[in-house]
Design a protein around this motif. Structure first.
Motif, mmCIF file in Angstrom:
data_model
loop_
_atom_site.group_PDB
_atom_site.id
_atom_site.type_symbol
_atom_site.label_atom_id
_atom_site.label_comp_id
_atom_site.label_asym_id
_atom_site.label_seq_id
_atom_site.Cartn_x
_atom_site.Cartn_y
_atom_site.Cartn_z
ATOM 1 N N PRO A 1 82.315 30.431 50.184
ATOM 2 C CA PRO A 1 81.475 31.326 50.339
ATOM 3 C C PRO A 1 81.068 32.442 49.882
ATOM 4 O O PRO A 1 82.034 33.413 50.194
ATOM 5 C CB PRO A 1 81.324 30.816 51.840
ATOM 6 N N SER A 2 80.385 33.221 49.159
ATOM 7 C CA SER A 2 80.409 34.571 48.669
ATOM 8 C C SER A 2 80.087 35.298 50.032
ATOM 9 O O SER A 2 78.885 34.856 50.655
ATOM 10 C CB SER A 2 79.439 34.810 47.413
ATOM 11 N N PRO A 3 80.600 36.663 49.941
ATOM 12 C CA PRO A 3 80.049 37.553 51.255
ATOM 13 C C PRO A 3 78.583 37.732 51.005
ATOM 14 O O PRO A 3 77.843 37.986 50.203
ATOM 15 C CB PRO A 3 81.013 38.448 50.770
ATOM 16 N N PRO A 4 77.823 38.235 52.379
ATOM 17 C CA PRO A 4 76.676 38.004 52.757
ATOM 18 C C PRO A 4 76.430 40.125 51.708
ATOM 19 O O PRO A 4 76.781 41.156 51.847
ATOM 20 C CB PRO A 4 76.298 38.198 53.628
ATOM 21 N N HIS A 5 74.860 39.562 51.169
ATOM 22 C CA HIS A 5 74.859 40.627 50.744
ATOM 23 C C HIS A 5 74.376 42.214 51.566
ATOM 24 O O HIS A 5 73.895 41.730 52.404
ATOM 25 C CB HIS A 5 73.724 40.594 50.230
ATOM 26 N N ALA B 1 59.248 47.188 56.295
ATOM 27 C CA ALA B 1 58.297 47.937 56.018
ATOM 28 C C ALA B 1 57.277 46.463 55.518
ATOM 29 O O ALA B 1 56.166 46.209 55.711
ATOM 30 C CB ALA B 1 58.208 48.368 54.819
ATOM 31 N N LYS B 2 57.605 45.616 54.690
ATOM 32 C CA LYS B 2 56.853 44.785 53.955
ATOM 33 C C LYS B 2 56.782 43.621 55.037
ATOM 34 O O LYS B 2 55.394 43.397 55.358
ATOM 35 C CB LYS B 2 57.604 43.881 52.689
ATOM 36 N N MET B 3 57.906 43.229 55.982
ATOM 37 C CA MET B 3 57.393 42.651 56.876
ATOM 38 C C MET B 3 56.376 43.230 58.232
ATOM 39 O O MET B 3 55.397 42.077 58.625
ATOM 40 C CB MET B 3 58.585 42.642 58.349
ATOM 41 N N SER B 4 56.712 44.371 58.244
ATOM 42 C CA SER B 4 55.542 44.876 59.795
ATOM 43 C C SER B 4 53.705 44.866 58.360
ATOM 44 O O SER B 4 53.197 44.348 59.306
ATOM 45 C CB SER B 4 55.803 46.038 59.733
ATOM 46 N N LEU B 5 54.327 45.262 57.690
ATOM 47 C CA LEU B 5 52.720 44.813 56.893
ATOM 48 C C LEU B 5 52.281 43.531 56.276
ATOM 49 O O LEU B 5 51.288 43.321 56.917
ATOM 50 C CB LEU B 5 52.769 45.826 55.037
ATOM 51 N N ALA B 6 53.164 42.691 55.968
ATOM 52 C CA ALA B 6 52.516 41.055 55.939
ATOM 53 C C ALA B 6 52.265 40.159 57.553
ATOM 54 O O ALA B 6 51.774 39.065 57.299
ATOM 55 C CB ALA B 6 53.784 40.057 55.753
ATOM 56 N N ARG C 1 62.243 36.584 60.554
ATOM 57 C CA ARG C 1 62.855 35.187 59.810
ATOM 58 C C ARG C 1 63.100 34.768 58.523
ATOM 59 O O ARG C 1 63.637 34.314 58.050
ATOM 60 C CB ARG C 1 62.867 34.000 61.376
ATOM 61 N N ARG C 2 61.161 34.894 58.202
ATOM 62 C CA ARG C 2 61.227 34.457 56.972
ATOM 63 C C ARG C 2 62.213 35.168 55.349
ATOM 64 O O ARG C 2 63.012 34.669 54.384
ATOM 65 C CB ARG C 2 60.167 34.403 56.219
ATOM 66 N N GLU D 1 65.379 33.460 54.908
ATOM 67 C CA GLU D 1 65.595 32.508 53.775
ATOM 68 C C GLU D 1 65.357 33.440 52.387
ATOM 69 O O GLU D 1 65.746 32.175 51.334
ATOM 70 C CB GLU D 1 63.585 31.725 54.415
ATOM 71 N N GLN D 2 64.715 34.415 52.815
ATOM 72 C CA GLN D 2 64.110 35.104 50.939
ATOM 73 C C GLN D 2 65.370 35.543 50.712
ATOM 74 O O GLN D 2 66.387 35.503 49.530
ATOM 75 C CB GLN D 2 62.883 35.949 51.708
#
Length: 203
Positions: free
Chosen positions: A18-22, A34-39, A49-50, A54-55
């Protein structure tokens, strides 16, 4: 004099490892939240969570559940606690502040404008029906994210966790017992059963 031995080839990298998380930077944390809050009209948890699991794949589903559980039992809004804890995990205090600013900043500007408009036009019947429809959509989104957060428990067949989940739901949602009393019982019980289960598995 013995002949030179052939060079030993270096082992190929394990593609299955497994590659280390970004590690997101400060600007990336700010923009992501900011994108989460606006969406997230009607609730940011669904979009948080998405985006995180997931993303961007910054956390696994289990890690997100554990982090959110911690934030749920801290004072203050759960999603705000999540932004601070999540940002601090990757970039320390500066990361927590960046995620918090991205989460709170844009909605605060929008909410201020909408509050002024609602104070002036709040009596319009069409607006009230529109807000009622938005509330129904928000409840549906909340049910969806709750089901997704339950999936790790279902996949692991964690009967104890599901029983505690159902008991807390019945105690608070149906019987209407005080939240503080239920948590004082549920938290130590959850910790004790988890430790006992892991010891039994190791034995």
């Amino acid at each position: 004099m013995p002949p030179d031995s052939p060079p030993v080839a270096a082992p190929a990298p394990d593609a299955s490892a497994p590659s280390p998380p970004h590690q997101p930077g400060l600007l990336e944390l700010f923009l992501a939240f900011a994108k989460m809050s606006l969406a997230g009209f009607g609730g940011v948890l669904v979009w948080a969570r998405r985006a995180i699991v997931e993303q961007h794949r910054w956390m696994t589903a289990e890690e997100f559940n554990e982090t959110f559980a911690l934030c749920h039992f801290l004072p203050g809004p759960n999603i705000v606690n999540l932004s601070v804890v999540f940002g601090s995990r990757f970039r320390g205090i500066a990361g927590g502040l960046a995620a918090f600013a991205g989460l709170v900043g844009p909605p605060m500007v929008i909410a201020t404008i909408l509050a002024a408009l609602y104070a002036r036009y709040g009596d319009i019947d069409v607006l009230r029906r529109t807000l009622a429809g938005v509330a129904c959509a928000a409840v549906g989104l909340l049910f969806a994210v709750v089901f997704k957060m339950m999936m790790p428990l279902l996949k692991r067949r964690d009967v104890t966790g599901l029983v505690i989940l159902a008991a807390v739901f019945v105690a608070i949602g149906l019987i209407r017992w005080p939240l503080q009393i239920v948590l004082l019982v549920a938290i130590p019980l959850s910790i004790a059963t988890t430790v006992l289960t892991r010891r039994m598995v190791r034995a």
